[in-house]
Design a protein around this motif. Structure first.
Motif, PDB file in Angstrom:
ATOM      1  N   ILE A 168       0.736  -1.206   0.057  1.00 23.40           N
ATOM      2  CA  ILE A 168      -0.056  -0.035  -0.051  1.00 23.40           C
ATOM      3  C   ILE A 168       0.968   1.061   0.128  1.00 23.40           C
ATOM      4  O   ILE A 168       1.736   1.322   0.751  1.00 23.40           O
ATOM      5  CB  ILE A 168      -0.796  -0.083   1.291  1.00 23.40           C
ATOM      6  CG1 ILE A 168      -1.920  -1.231   1.108  1.00 23.40           C
ATOM      7  CG2 ILE A 168      -1.618   1.576   1.298  1.00 23.40           C
ATOM      8  CD1 ILE A 168      -2.702  -1.467   2.320  1.00 23.40           C
ATOM      9  N   ILE A 169       0.688   2.151  -0.999  1.00 20.48           N
ATOM     10  CA  ILE A 169       1.513   3.368  -1.108  1.00 20.48           C
ATOM     11  C   ILE A 169       0.392   4.656  -1.221  1.00 20.48           C
ATOM     12  O   ILE A 169      -0.350   4.666  -1.932  1.00 20.48           O
ATOM     13  CB  ILE A 169       2.532   3.413  -2.379  1.00 20.48           C
ATOM     14  CG1 ILE A 169       3.306   2.150  -2.386  1.00 20.48           C
ATOM     15  CG2 ILE A 169       3.047   4.582  -2.521  1.00 20.48           C
ATOM     16  CD1 ILE A 169       4.285   1.787  -3.416  1.00 20.48           C
TER      17      ILE A 169
ATOM     18  N   ALA B   1      12.005   8.202   9.731  1.00 21.33           N
ATOM     19  CA  ALA B   1      11.152   7.171   9.523  1.00 21.33           C
ATOM     20  C   ALA B   1      11.611   6.077   9.163  1.00 21.33           C
ATOM     21  O   ALA B   1      11.482   4.887   9.061  1.00 21.33           O
ATOM     22  CB  ALA B   1       9.706   7.376   9.286  1.00 21.33           C
ATOM     23  N   ASP B   2      12.429   6.626   8.009  1.00 25.31           N
ATOM     24  CA  ASP B   2      13.210   5.616   6.920  1.00 25.31           C
ATOM     25  C   ASP B   2      14.456   5.632   7.210  1.00 25.31           C
ATOM     26  O   ASP B   2      15.159   6.576   6.627  1.00 25.31           O
ATOM     27  CB  ASP B   2      12.593   5.703   5.483  1.00 25.31           C
ATOM     28  CG  ASP B   2      13.163   4.598   4.482  1.00 25.31           C
ATOM     29  OD1 ASP B   2      14.078   3.940   4.815  1.00 25.31           O
ATOM     30  OD2 ASP B   2      12.820   4.607   3.377  1.00 25.31           O
ATOM     31  N   LYS B   3      15.095   4.813   8.291  1.00 23.79           N
ATOM     32  CA  LYS B   3      16.474   5.259   8.549  1.00 23.79           C
ATOM     33  C   LYS B   3      17.537   4.792   7.325  1.00 23.79           C
ATOM     34  O   LYS B   3      18.555   5.394   7.236  1.00 23.79           O
ATOM     35  CB  LYS B   3      16.839   4.127   9.807  1.00 23.79           C
ATOM     36  CG  LYS B   3      16.243   4.672  10.846  1.00 23.79           C
ATOM     37  CD  LYS B   3      16.706   6.045  11.528  1.00 23.79           C
ATOM     38  CE  LYS B   3      16.057   6.683  12.965  1.00 23.79           C
ATOM     39  NZ  LYS B   3      16.405   7.861  13.167  1.00 23.79           N
TER      40      LYS B   3
ATOM     41  N   VAL C 233       4.467   6.929   0.313  1.00 14.34           N
ATOM     42  CA  VAL C 233       4.988   6.411   1.591  1.00 14.34           C
ATOM     43  C   VAL C 233       4.454   4.686   1.376  1.00 14.34           C
ATOM     44  O   VAL C 233       3.297   4.838   1.324  1.00 14.34           O
ATOM     45  CB  VAL C 233       4.465   6.926   2.753  1.00 14.34           C
ATOM     46  CG1 VAL C 233       4.700   6.224   3.963  1.00 14.34           C
ATOM     47  CG2 VAL C 233       5.262   8.307   3.074  1.00 14.34           C
ATOM     48  N   GLU C 234       5.334   3.878   1.505  1.00 18.48           N
ATOM     49  CA  GLU C 234       4.767   2.697   1.525  1.00 18.48           C
ATOM     50  C   GLU C 234       4.442   2.214   2.911  1.00 18.48           C
ATOM     51  O   GLU C 234       5.367   2.213   3.796  1.00 18.48           O
ATOM     52  CB  GLU C 234       6.068   1.564   1.078  1.00 18.48           C
ATOM     53  CG  GLU C 234       5.510  -0.016   0.883  1.00 18.48           C
ATOM     54  CD  GLU C 234       6.496  -0.586   0.077  1.00 18.48           C
ATOM     55  OE1 GLU C 234       6.426  -2.066   0.323  1.00 18.48           O
ATOM     56  OE2 GLU C 234       7.357  -0.030  -0.604  1.00 18.48           O
TER      57      GLU C 234
ATOM     58  N   ILE D 129       4.986   3.092   8.653  1.00 16.90           N
ATOM     59  CA  ILE D 129       5.879   3.538   7.761  1.00 16.90           C
ATOM     60  C   ILE D 129       6.963   2.340   7.350  1.00 16.90           C
ATOM     61  O   ILE D 129       7.832   1.872   8.131  1.00 16.90           O
ATOM     62  CB  ILE D 129       6.632   4.878   7.637  1.00 16.90           C
ATOM     63  CG1 ILE D 129       5.707   5.952   7.729  1.00 16.90           C
ATOM     64  CG2 ILE D 129       7.495   5.134   6.546  1.00 16.90           C
ATOM     65  CD1 ILE D 129       6.264   7.343   8.221  1.00 16.90           C
ATOM     66  N   HIS D 130       6.873   1.797   6.355  1.00 16.74           N
ATOM     67  CA  HIS D 130       7.727   0.613   5.774  1.00 16.74           C
ATOM     68  C   HIS D 130       8.879   1.305   4.880  1.00 16.74           C
ATOM     69  O   HIS D 130       9.974   0.843   5.418  1.00 16.74           O
ATOM     70  CB  HIS D 130       7.062  -0.507   4.852  1.00 16.74           C
ATOM     71  CG  HIS D 130       8.185  -1.550   4.465  1.00 16.74           C
ATOM     72  ND1 HIS D 130       8.579  -2.310   5.370  1.00 16.74           N
ATOM     73  CD2 HIS D 130       8.411  -1.946   3.272  1.00 16.74           C
ATOM     74  CE1 HIS D 130       9.388  -3.154   4.557  1.00 16.74           C
ATOM     75  NE2 HIS D 130       9.187  -2.896   3.291  1.00 16.74           N
TER      76      HIS D 130
END
Length: 329
Positions: free
Chosen positions: A251-252, A261-263, A283-284, A290-291
């Motif tokens: 899901i995006i 959030a995305d290191k 954002v996925e 947040i993946h």
């Protein structure tokens, strides 16, 4: 059991948003909070024959605590609406304090919830929420989202009017922020692909950026974009629930988020937008929120100019939100 809480449930966005969430079968409990009328809104919605049990709370008797405790999802449409001649900067002076106080409640009573921020100006209110959560040592960047979905909805609708197709089949990534020049529609990445003329691109871009003004003007002082915003907010909430409750992969959705959030990718993501800490990217979503945050991809020279205009404005908006909290400590 999945509890969703709406903070500001009696307002122009809050009521239709609460209605749409009542229809979401992933939600088993819907808690509504506002300074007025929320028990009445809850009573009204409770007659709808869907599984969610609805409760309404006012500030008295620990209403905010009751509304937030055990919440899986918190949606914040609270605040005053924009009126003719009013900028999002004007809104900040009123809504910043409201959002700060609600964020404090979340930090105390629902620190693990997914937080969806609709209250304008989103470019500043998201940093406000983040700073409050940091102050209470409960900040998780994967769970905080500025809802920019209305820009995506408008981009699909307005583009489809030119293309002559079903707007549900048209997808336009919209990046940047959620006000005026900070809204950057990437029409070069429209799906399905469509070649627009330069004039069409410029007109479409301006209409997407300032679509809210159309509604404010048409309502002639009686409000702003409430119904479309409610639908957009409910759409994003559904995406969060599908990812975190149902475990649906892939899901995006575009959202204004903290890039920490995305290191794995945050350094690259920040570099691409002049070092900003917050930005609306694709954002996925995953089971923890947040993946992955997807980058800009290939942008046109025109879109690059739009980004160059958006970045300094966003920087000011972000600093304003952060400063508001630290000046109040």
């Amino acid at each position: 059991m999945v509890k969703a809480t709406v903070l500001g449930a009696s307002g122009g966005i809050g009521q239709p948003l609460s209605l749409l969430l009542k229809l979401n079968e992933s939600i088993t409990e819907l808690a509504l909070y506002d300074i007025v009328n929320s028990p009445g809104v809850a009573a009204d919605l409770s007659h709808i024959n869907t599984p969610a049990r609805v409760t309404g709370y006012l500030p008295a008797d620990d209403g905010l605590k009751c509304a937030l405790t055990n919440a899986h999802l918190v949606v914040i449409p609270a605040g005053v609406p924009r009126k003719p001649g009013m900028t999002r900067d004007d809104l900040f002076k009123i809504n910043a304090g409201i959002v700060r106080d609600l964020a404090t409640g979340i930090a105390q009573y629902a620190p693990n919830a997914y937080i969806l921020i609709i209250s304008n100006p989103v470019n500043s209110t998201v940093p406000i929420v983040v700073e409050v959560l940091k102050k209470h040592c409960v900040f998780n960047p994967k769970k905080i989202f500025g809802v920019t979905t209305l820009d995506v909805v408008r981009a699909s609708t307005f583009s489809s009017e030119i293309i002559g197709s079903d707007p549900r089949d048209v997808r336009v990534p919209v990046v940047g922020g959620h006000s005026g020049v900070t809204i950057v529609p990437l029409l070069s990445q429209i799906s399905p692909q469509k070649g627009f003329s330069e004039e069409q691109i410029e007109k479409l871009t301006h209409r997407i950026q300032y679509g809210g003004d159309e509604v404010v003007k048409a309502k002639d002082g009686a409000g702003s974009a409430t119904l479309s915003m409610a639908q957009a907010g409910a759409r994003f909430a559904t995406s969060i629930l599908d990812a975190t409750v149902k475990g649906k992969p892939g899901i995006i959705e575009p959202s204004y988020v903290c890039l920490d959030a995305d290191k794995e990718h945050c350094a690259h993501l920040k570099d691409a937008v002049g070092g900003l800490e917050y930005f609306s990217y694709n954002v996925e979503l995953g089971p923890d929120g947040i993946h992955k945050i997807h980058g800009l991809g290939e942008v046109s020279p025109y879109e690059r100019k739009l980004l160059e205009s958006a970045i300094p404005e966003l920087k000011q908006n972000i600093e304003k939100g952060v400063s508001f909290i630290h000046s109040k400590l």
